[in-house]
Scaffold this motif. Structure first.
Motif, PDB file in Angstrom:
ATOM      1  N   ILE A   1       0.772  -1.122  -0.024  1.00 22.55           N
ATOM      2  CA  ILE A   1       0.067   0.144  -0.078  1.00 22.55           C
ATOM      3  C   ILE A   1       0.815   1.176   0.062  1.00 22.55           C
ATOM      4  CG2 ILE A   1      -1.942  -1.059   1.272  1.00 22.55           C
ATOM      5  CD1 ILE A   1      -0.917   0.273   3.658  1.00 22.55           C
ATOM      6  N   GLY A   2       0.136   2.239  -0.727  1.00 22.61           N
ATOM      7  CA  GLY A   2       0.940   3.400  -0.599  1.00 22.61           C
ATOM      8  C   GLY A   2       1.026   3.997   1.088  1.00 22.61           C
ATOM      9  N   GLY A   3       1.988   5.284   0.994  1.00 21.32           N
ATOM     10  CA  GLY A   3       2.146   5.808   2.232  1.00 21.32           C
ATOM     11  C   GLY A   3       2.956   5.436   3.137  1.00 21.32           C
ATOM     12  N   VAL A   4       3.744   4.347   2.883  1.00 24.29           N
ATOM     13  CA  VAL A   4       4.621   3.608   3.769  1.00 24.29           C
ATOM     14  C   VAL A   4       5.769   3.557   2.834  1.00 24.29           C
ATOM     15  CG1 VAL A   4       2.956   2.375   5.450  1.00 24.29           C
ATOM     16  CG2 VAL A   4       3.617   1.173   3.536  1.00 24.29           C
ATOM     17  N   GLN A   5       7.081   3.195   3.632  1.00 28.64           N
ATOM     18  CA  GLN A   5       8.199   2.922   2.995  1.00 28.64           C
ATOM     19  C   GLN A   5       8.243   1.630   2.063  1.00 28.64           C
ATOM     20  OE1 GLN A   5      11.420   2.938   5.727  1.00 28.64           O
ATOM     21  NE2 GLN A   5      11.380   5.115   6.125  1.00 28.64           N
ATOM     22  N   MET A   6       8.918   1.678   0.796  1.00 31.79           N
ATOM     23  CA  MET A   6       8.813   0.402  -0.055  1.00 31.79           C
ATOM     24  C   MET A   6       9.968  -0.629   0.410  1.00 31.79           C
ATOM     25  SD  MET A   6       9.159   0.919  -4.324  1.00 31.79           S
ATOM     26  CE  MET A   6       7.572   2.194  -4.053  1.00 31.79           C
ATOM     27  N   GLY A   7      10.863  -0.068   1.112  1.00 27.38           N
ATOM     28  CA  GLY A   7      11.998  -1.137   1.297  1.00 27.38           C
ATOM     29  C   GLY A   7      11.308  -2.519   2.069  1.00 27.38           C
ATOM     30  N   ASP A   8      10.602  -2.366   3.067  1.00 23.52           N
ATOM     31  CA  ASP A   8      10.250  -3.377   4.059  1.00 23.52           C
ATOM     32  C   ASP A   8       9.307  -4.433   2.972  1.00 23.52           C
ATOM     33  OD1 ASP A   8      11.422  -2.605   6.106  1.00 23.52           O
ATOM     34  OD2 ASP A   8       9.811  -1.535   6.892  1.00 23.52           O
ATOM     35  N   GLN A   9       8.496  -3.639   1.887  1.00 22.62           N
ATOM     36  CA  GLN A   9       7.472  -4.235   1.034  1.00 22.62           C
ATOM     37  C   GLN A   9       8.453  -5.335   0.250  1.00 22.62           C
ATOM     38  OE1 GLN A   9       5.152  -1.452  -0.683  1.00 22.62           O
ATOM     39  NE2 GLN A   9       4.079  -0.858   1.332  1.00 22.62           N
ATOM     40  N   VAL A  10       9.456  -4.611  -0.440  1.00 21.35           N
ATOM     41  CA  VAL A  10      10.329  -5.413  -1.321  1.00 21.35           C
ATOM     42  C   VAL A  10      11.217  -6.782  -0.724  1.00 21.35           C
ATOM     43  CG1 VAL A  10      12.431  -5.176  -2.712  1.00 21.35           C
ATOM     44  CG2 VAL A  10      10.810  -3.174  -2.739  1.00 21.35           C
ATOM     45  N   LYS A  11      11.304  -6.393   0.673  1.00 20.58           N
ATOM     46  CA  LYS A  11      12.160  -7.448   1.104  1.00 20.58           C
ATOM     47  C   LYS A  11      11.080  -8.637   1.421  1.00 20.58           C
ATOM     48  CE  LYS A  11      14.428  -8.445   5.663  1.00 20.58           C
ATOM     49  NZ  LYS A  11      14.769  -7.713   7.011  1.00 20.58           N
ATOM     50  N   ALA A  12       9.721  -8.412   1.851  1.00 20.44           N
ATOM     51  CA  ALA A  12       8.775  -9.264   1.994  1.00 20.44           C
ATOM     52  C   ALA A  12       8.673 -10.215   0.728  1.00 20.44           C
ATOM     53  CB  ALA A  12       7.462  -8.728   2.661  1.00 20.44           C
ATOM     54  N   LEU A  13       8.615  -9.338  -0.417  1.00 26.49           N
ATOM     55  CA  LEU A  13       8.417  -9.997  -1.612  1.00 26.49           C
ATOM     56  C   LEU A  13       9.659 -10.892  -2.023  1.00 26.49           C
ATOM     57  CD1 LEU A  13       7.014  -7.156  -3.893  1.00 26.49           C
ATOM     58  CD2 LEU A  13       5.564  -9.419  -3.035  1.00 26.49           C
ATOM     59  N   ASP A  14      10.803 -10.397  -1.729  1.00 26.02           N
ATOM     60  CA  ASP A  14      12.007 -11.165  -2.208  1.00 26.02           C
ATOM     61  C   ASP A  14      12.133 -12.818  -1.268  1.00 26.02           C
ATOM     62  OD1 ASP A  14      12.956  -9.322  -3.464  1.00 26.02           O
ATOM     63  OD2 ASP A  14      14.298  -8.293  -1.981  1.00 26.02           O
ATOM     64  N   GLU A  15      11.479 -12.525  -0.174  1.00 26.64           N
ATOM     65  CA  GLU A  15      11.244 -13.778   0.726  1.00 26.64           C
ATOM     66  C   GLU A  15      10.136 -15.033   0.197  1.00 26.64           C
ATOM     67  OE1 GLU A  15      10.798 -12.562   4.772  1.00 26.64           O
ATOM     68  OE2 GLU A  15      12.823 -11.729   4.972  1.00 26.64           O
ATOM     69  N   GLY A  16       9.482 -14.346  -0.691  1.00 25.23           N
ATOM     70  CA  GLY A  16       8.236 -15.043  -1.152  1.00 25.23           C
ATOM     71  C   GLY A  16       6.971 -14.884  -0.258  1.00 25.23           C
ATOM     72  N   VAL A  17       5.796 -15.018  -0.999  1.00 23.40           N
ATOM     73  CA  VAL A  17       4.488 -14.622  -0.329  1.00 23.40           C
ATOM     74  C   VAL A  17       3.553 -15.585  -1.123  1.00 23.40           C
ATOM     75  CG1 VAL A  17       5.086 -12.399   0.372  1.00 23.40           C
ATOM     76  CG2 VAL A  17       3.981 -12.604  -1.589  1.00 23.40           C
ATOM     77  N   ASP A  18       2.634 -16.042   0.018  1.00 24.04           N
ATOM     78  CA  ASP A  18       1.388 -16.701  -0.575  1.00 24.04           C
ATOM     79  C   ASP A  18       0.165 -15.975  -1.171  1.00 24.04           C
ATOM     80  OD1 ASP A  18       2.494 -19.660   0.010  1.00 24.04           O
ATOM     81  OD2 ASP A  18       2.698 -18.714   1.944  1.00 24.04           O
ATOM     82  N   VAL A  19       0.040 -14.911  -0.280  1.00 22.94           N
ATOM     83  CA  VAL A  19      -1.018 -14.133  -0.593  1.00 22.94           C
ATOM     84  C   VAL A  19      -0.416 -12.816  -0.566  1.00 22.94           C
ATOM     85  CG1 VAL A  19      -3.182 -13.116   0.346  1.00 22.94           C
ATOM     86  CG2 VAL A  19      -2.562 -15.500   0.973  1.00 22.94           C
ATOM     87  N   LEU A  20      -0.634 -11.743  -1.631  1.00 21.71           N
ATOM     88  CA  LEU A  20      -0.247 -10.360  -1.748  1.00 21.71           C
ATOM     89  C   LEU A  20      -1.774  -9.608  -1.735  1.00 21.71           C
ATOM     90  CD1 LEU A  20       1.792  -8.510  -2.500  1.00 21.71           C
ATOM     91  CD2 LEU A  20       1.459  -8.958  -4.753  1.00 21.71           C
ATOM     92  N   ILE A  21      -1.670  -8.870  -0.871  1.00 18.06           N
ATOM     93  CA  ILE A  21      -2.784  -7.967  -0.808  1.00 18.06           C
ATOM     94  C   ILE A  21      -2.168  -6.530  -1.086  1.00 18.06           C
ATOM     95  CG2 ILE A  21      -4.691  -6.922   0.642  1.00 18.06           C
ATOM     96  CD1 ILE A  21      -4.218  -9.286   2.589  1.00 18.06           C
ATOM     97  N   ALA A  22      -2.825  -5.707  -2.216  1.00 16.39           N
ATOM     98  CA  ALA A  22      -2.175  -4.557  -2.733  1.00 16.39           C
ATOM     99  C   ALA A  22      -3.360  -3.715  -3.113  1.00 16.39           C
ATOM    100  CB  ALA A  22      -1.451  -5.080  -3.884  1.00 16.39           C
ATOM    101  N   THR A  23      -2.896  -2.483  -3.158  1.00 13.13           N
ATOM    102  CA  THR A  23      -3.710  -1.382  -3.792  1.00 13.13           C
ATOM    103  C   THR A  23      -2.974  -1.355  -5.341  1.00 13.13           C
ATOM    104  OG1 THR A  23      -2.259   0.483  -2.997  1.00 13.13           O
ATOM    105  CG2 THR A  23      -4.534   0.007  -2.056  1.00 13.13           C
ATOM    106  N   PRO A  24      -3.869  -0.847  -6.345  1.00 18.24           N
ATOM    107  CA  PRO A  24      -3.250  -0.724  -7.929  1.00 18.24           C
ATOM    108  C   PRO A  24      -2.134   0.033  -7.949  1.00 18.24           C
ATOM    109  CG  PRO A  24      -5.574  -0.936  -7.717  1.00 18.24           C
ATOM    110  CD  PRO A  24      -5.335  -0.745  -6.402  1.00 18.24           C
ATOM    111  N   GLY A  25      -2.126   1.247  -7.328  1.00 15.91           N
ATOM    112  CA  GLY A  25      -1.020   2.126  -7.651  1.00 15.91           C
ATOM    113  C   GLY A  25       0.215   1.701  -7.117  1.00 15.91           C
TER     114      GLY A  25
END
Length: 491
Positions: A107-131
């Motif tokens: 989601i927007g409004g928060v830092q992107m670094g932690d989100q990229v780190k979570a994606l690098d580790e692999g996720v089963d469920v991704l909840i996102a806003t389109p932007g």
């Protein structure tokens, strides 16, 4: 029927029971079996009927077996707002407590670094806003070709916010062999077109009439004037047995100003709108849920899908611009079988908006009257709010003293003249001189010539030209100084 009859696993049933739920809602009873059978689905239901759990619960069981890979989420849930995305994430944490599933929130409004780190580790469920999802995709931080399951939630809100082109782009990047679910409270033609394009032989579930409001909600429209809206709102907040309430406005500036005004009057209120950062939004929602504040002034970012228990009232300080938003706003109360009351403050300028709302909901909104007031209308202490009529209903000069009424109705100049005459000593009638008969009457005096007759000779005008004599007896003649520019003629 209970959740055990829907085919959910024992671990999931245990988590549902721990959460305090025993019987599924109508949309959950129809949607969960279809999702478990890997069918595409269109779910149409009014807000507050449990749409979120109808796809979260079966997704947990579907994703229970499988292997996650870096930057390739196995499933994707698209939400229109940060608040909705965060709420779906809370549902996954609550119901998936007994499963080994990793989730990421983009989601927007928060830092992107932690989100990229979570994606690098692999996720089963991704909840996102389109932007935010589009931003990370264009940066090459995420791949969508491994997504097996797609959920488009609050699709009509996506349409209102202009996300449909982004959703079409995202769907084109997903594998064709996937399961797709689309949930919405309304089904306008563009959403129907989107469903026809990206869903394969979907099962359609409609548990209520499209764009209908909850039967547990008693709705009113309150007729008022623009300058009296704030006073009317305060009167309702004090006198309609309000426990917790959400006050909606169309503009962010109105949200800020109204919240400050309510706080000055002693109300425990907070605010939430698009200009507030995500951390502050979450803090305000937490304060509202915990009871630290009982009034939340909000823009339409809080109108869709926020599941806050115990909201007794919803107030539309401004009539919504889009009739669909009325359904979602009002749906913040009367949730999970509870009852609620909804008020819309209506001015003369809102006539068209109210007409569109009543067309959409196929029913007239009743006008709030004396029979609907929950308190006695006896006069109370001024400013106490008890038994005090809203200013829109007060009659001018409503005073019991007749002298006060007469004084209010008299013009100020008449009262001043009366006061002056009262201060003067009364004149003796004997000292007054009688009218003299030998005085010339007004009719005997020589008559003055009209201005037009005295000024028949045209006068020279500065800059050239002359002033023509005025037409005698013509209404609207101007006898004052003539501007210089009127002496010039077009050639």
């Amino acid at each position: 029927m209970n959740f055990a009859d829907l085919g959910l696993s024992d671990k999931l049933l245990q988590a549902v029971e721990t959460a305090g739920y025993t019987e599924p809602t109508p949309i959950q009873a129809e949607a969960i079996p279809a999702v478990l059978m890997m069918k595409d689905l269109i779910g149409i239901a009014q807000t507050g009927t449990g749409k979120t759990a109808s796809f979260v619960l079966p997704m947990i069981d579907v994703l229970a077996s499988g292997r996650r890979r870096a930057r390739m989420p196995r499933s994707l849930i698209l939400e229109p707002t940060r608040e909705l995305a965060a709420q779906v994430a809370e549902n996954f944490e609550k119901y998936g407590s007994n499963h080994d599933l990793k989730m990421a929130l983009l989601i927007g409004g928060v830092q992107m670094g932690d989100q990229v780190k979570a994606l690098d580790e692999g996720v089963d469920v991704l909840i996102a806003t389109p932007g935010r999802l589009m931003d990370l995709f264009e940066r090459g931080k995420i791949m969508l070709n491994g997504c097996e399951l797609l959920v488009i939630d609050e699709a009509d809100r996506m349409l209102d916010m202009g996300f449909i082109p982004d959703i079409e782009f995202i769907c084109d990047k997903l594998p064709e062999a996937r399961q797709t679910m689309l949930f919405s409270a309304t089904m306008p033609p563009p959403i129907k077109k989107l469903a026809d394009k990206f869903l394969t032989n979907p099962k359609q579930i409609e548990v209520s009439r499209a764009a209908s409001t909850n039967k547990n909600i008693t709705a009113f429209k309150v007729l008022t004037k623009p300058r009296q809206k704030a006073d009317t709102l305060r009167w309702l907040l004090r006198n309609d047995h309000v426990e917790t309430a959400i006050v909606f406005s169309n503009r962010k500036t109105t949200v800020r100003d109204l919240n400050k005004s309510l706080q000055r009057d002693g109300f425990k209120s907070g605010e939430i709108h698009g200009d507030i950062d995500q951390a502050t939004r979450q803090q305000e929602l937490a304060r509202f849920k915990s009871g630290e504040i009982n009034i939340l002034v909000a823009s339409d970012v809080a109108a869709r899908g926020l599941d806050i228990k115990g909201v007794s009232h919803v107030f539309n300080y401004d009539a919504p611009w889009h009739p669909d938003d009325y359904v979602h706003r009002v749906g913040r109360t009367g949730r999970a079988g509870a009852t609620g009351r909804a008020f819309t403050l209506v001015t003369d300028a809102d006539a068209e908006a109210i007409e569109n709302i009543e067309k959409l909901t196929e029913g007239a909104i009743p006008t709030f009257g004396k029979d609907d007031i929950r308190v006695e209308l006896a006069d109370g202490p001024k400013g106490s709010g008890k038994g005090e009529k809203p200013k829109a209903d007060r009659k001018p000069h409503d005073s019991k003293a007749g002298d006060d009424t007469d004084r209010a109705e008299k013009p100020r100049r008449a009262r001043r003249n009366n006061a002056r005459s009262a201060d003067r000593p009364a004149e003796d009638s004997s000292t007054q001189q009688p009218a003299r008969d030998d005085q010339p009457k007004r009719d005997d005096q020589p008559k003055r010539k009209p201005r037009t007759e005295r000024n028949e000779t045209p006068k020279p005008r500065k800059g050239g030209g002359t002033v023509p004599p005025a037409d005698k007896g013509e209404a609207g003649d101007w006898n004052g100084p003539v501007p210089d520019f009127l002496g010039f003629k077009a050639t």
